[in-house]
Design a protein around this motif. Structure first.
Motif, PDB file in Angstrom:
ATOM      1  N   GLN A  77       0.828  -1.207   0.000  1.00 37.00           N
ATOM      2  CA  GLN A  77       0.000   0.000   0.000  1.00 37.00           C
ATOM      3  C   GLN A  77       0.859   1.253   0.000  1.00 37.00           C
ATOM      4  OE1 GLN A  77      -2.965   0.012   3.120  1.00 37.00           O
ATOM      5  NE2 GLN A  77      -3.586  -2.095   2.699  1.00 37.00           N
ATOM      6  N   GLU A  78       1.946   1.232   0.780  1.00 38.91           N
ATOM      7  CA  GLU A  78       2.856   2.377   0.817  1.00 38.91           C
ATOM      8  C   GLU A  78       3.529   2.572  -0.539  1.00 38.91           C
ATOM      9  OE1 GLU A  78       3.092   4.571   2.990  1.00 38.91           O
ATOM     10  OE2 GLU A  78       2.462   3.724   4.915  1.00 38.91           O
TER      11      GLU A  78
ATOM     12  N   GLY B  32       0.964   4.047  -2.876  1.00 36.88           N
ATOM     13  CA  GLY B  32       0.717   5.433  -2.521  1.00 36.88           C
ATOM     14  C   GLY B  32       1.854   6.357  -2.932  1.00 36.88           C
TER      15      GLY B  32
ATOM     16  N   LYS C 256       1.548   9.478  -5.649  1.00 34.64           N
ATOM     17  CA  LYS C 256       1.894  10.875  -5.344  1.00 34.64           C
ATOM     18  C   LYS C 256       2.955  11.395  -6.304  1.00 34.64           C
ATOM     19  CE  LYS C 256       0.587  11.583  -0.551  1.00 34.64           C
ATOM     20  NZ  LYS C 256       1.031  12.010   0.797  1.00 34.64           N
TER      21      LYS C 256
END
Length: 332
Positions: A132-133, A136, A140
Motif C-alpha cells: 500500500q505504501e 501510494g 503521489k
C-alpha cells in the motif's frame, strides 16, 4: 462519536457507571472503580491485534501501557455489530516528558519491545501494508509530475517567484522518485516487514507517577514498523535538533530489536519524502491555476524544514552504512 447502546455495553463490566462524558475519541466513564475510557473500534481485526501486542508487551515487562479491562465474562473486548468496544483505565494526571538522551534511549527500548510484540501476531500482514505504501508513493509521484509539468510549461519562463518555484520542482520530483524506488529495494525482505502504527508521535508519551507511559493507538492508521520509527525520529529531530537523542533512541531500540540494512532503507525512504515541500508547492500551483493570490512564504518555510530533515537523513544513512558491512554491498 459512534452510536451504540452504552448502557448495554457497560452492563458487561463489573464497574458501576455514574456518569458518561463523550470526548473526541472515546467516552469518559466515572465509575465506582475510578475513571475509565470506553473506546469504539471501527475495525475488529485491528482491535484484536492491538489487544495481542499490549498483552505481549506487558509480559515482556513493560506494563505502563493502556491494557483492556476484562468484562464479567472475562473477555478483553466486546464486538457490537461490526465494531469493537474496549474499556481501559483513565489516567487523570499525565505529565509531559522531559526530552533528553536518557528519555530517548528508554523510548527506543519500549518501541523495540512493542514492535517485537506486534510482529508475533498473524492477524495483519506487513507485506500488504508495504505494498500500500509503494502504491501510494507511486501515485503521489505521478500526481506531482503532472502538476509540475503543467506549471513549468505555463510559468517556467516567467520572471520572479513563479520561475523560482518552477526551478524547485525538479529536485522535489527527484526526491519523490528516490523515495518511491527505495521502498522496493532488494534488501527489504518480507520477514522483516511487520505492521505497526503509521505514526508514533510525542503525544503517545507521558509520565505517570514518575514512570514512562505509552498511550493512545485506539483508532490507529496502520503501516509498517519502519514508518513508525521514521515518523517519530523525524518529528523529534525537527523539534529538538539533537542528533545525540536520535542515536540514543536507535541504540535503545536495537538493544531489543536489531535493525537490518533493509529496515534502515525503508526508514530512509519515508524520511526522504519531501512532505512539506510537496504540500506547499501543490497548494501554490493550485492557487495560481485558480487565479488566486499566492505567496511563496509556505514554500520557503518548507525548504527550511527540508534542510533540517536532510541533516537527519545524512546521519541515519551513515548509521545504515555501518549495518551494510554485515551483508549488503550496495550503498543507500
Amino acid at each position: 462519536m459512534d452510536k451504540i447502546d452504552l448502557s448495554e455495553v457497560c452492563q458487561h463490566y463489573r464497574a458501576r457507571v455514574i456518569r458518561i462524558t463523550p470526548l473526541d475519541d472515546c467516552y469518559l466513564l466515572e465509575t465506582n472503580r475510578g475513571p475509565k475510557e470506553l473506546h469504539v473500534w471501527p475495525r475488529v481485526d485491528v482491535m484484536r491485534w492491538s489487544f495481542a501486542w499490549r498483552e505481549r508487551l506487558a509480559r515482556q515487562g513493560f506494563r505502563v501501557v493502556e491494557r483492556f479491562i476484562r468484562t464479567r465474562e472475562t473477555k478483553p473486548f466486546l464486538v457490537v455489530g461490526k465494531r469493537g468496544v474496549t474499556m481501559t483505565d483513565h489516567a487523570r494526571h499525565i505529565e509531559a516528558c522531559e526530552p533528553g538522551t536518557e528519555w530517548a534511549y528508554r523510548c527506543g527500548r519500549v518501541i523495540g519491545m512493542m514492535h517485537l510484540s506486534q510482529q508475533e501476531s498473524p492477524i495483519l500482514s506487513g507485506i500488504d501494508y508495504l505494498k500500500q505504501e509503494q502504491i501510494g508513493a507511486d501515485a503521489k509521484w505521478t500526481k506531482a509530475k503532472a502538476f509540475a509539468e503543467a506549471f513549468r510549461n505555463k510559468h517556467g519562463r516567467e520572471p520572479g517567484e513563479k520561475r523560482w518555484v518552477a526551478e524547485l520542482m525538479q529536485p522535489m520530483l527527484q526526491r519523490m522518485e528516490r523515495s518511491s524506488a527505495m521502498l522496493t529495494h532488494p534488501s527489504i525482505t518480507p520477514e522483516t516487514v511487520s505492521v505497526s502504527h503509521r505514526e508514533l508521535l510525542r503525544d503517545n508519551w507521558g509520565m505517570v507517577k514518575g514512570e514512562l507511559y505509552l498511550r493512545g493507538f485506539f483508532r490507529p492508521a496502520l503501516s509498517v514498523q519502519q514508518r513508525d520509527v521514521a515518523s517519530f525520529l523525524r518529528d523529534h529531530y525537527l523539534t529538538h535538533k539533537d542528533l545525540g537523542q536520535i542515536d540514543a533512541f536507535l541504540d535503545g531500540y536495537e538493544e531489543v530489536k536489531p535493525l537490518t540494512y533493509g529496515d534502515y532503507t525503508v526508514m530512509l525512504a519515508f524520511m526522504a519524502r519531501p512532505r512539506e515541500v510537496y504540500k506547499s508547492m501543490e497548494a501554490y500551483t493550485r492557487r495560481i491555476a485558480n487565479r488566486e493570490e499566492a505567496s511563496v512564504k509556505a514554500i520557503e518555510q518548507a525548504l527550511r524544514i527540508q534542510e533540517s530533515v536532510d541533516q537527519l537523513l545524512q546521519h541515519i544513512a551513515y548509521r545504515a552504512e555501518q549495518t551494510r558491512r554485515e551483508g549488503v554491498d550496495e550503498p543507500i
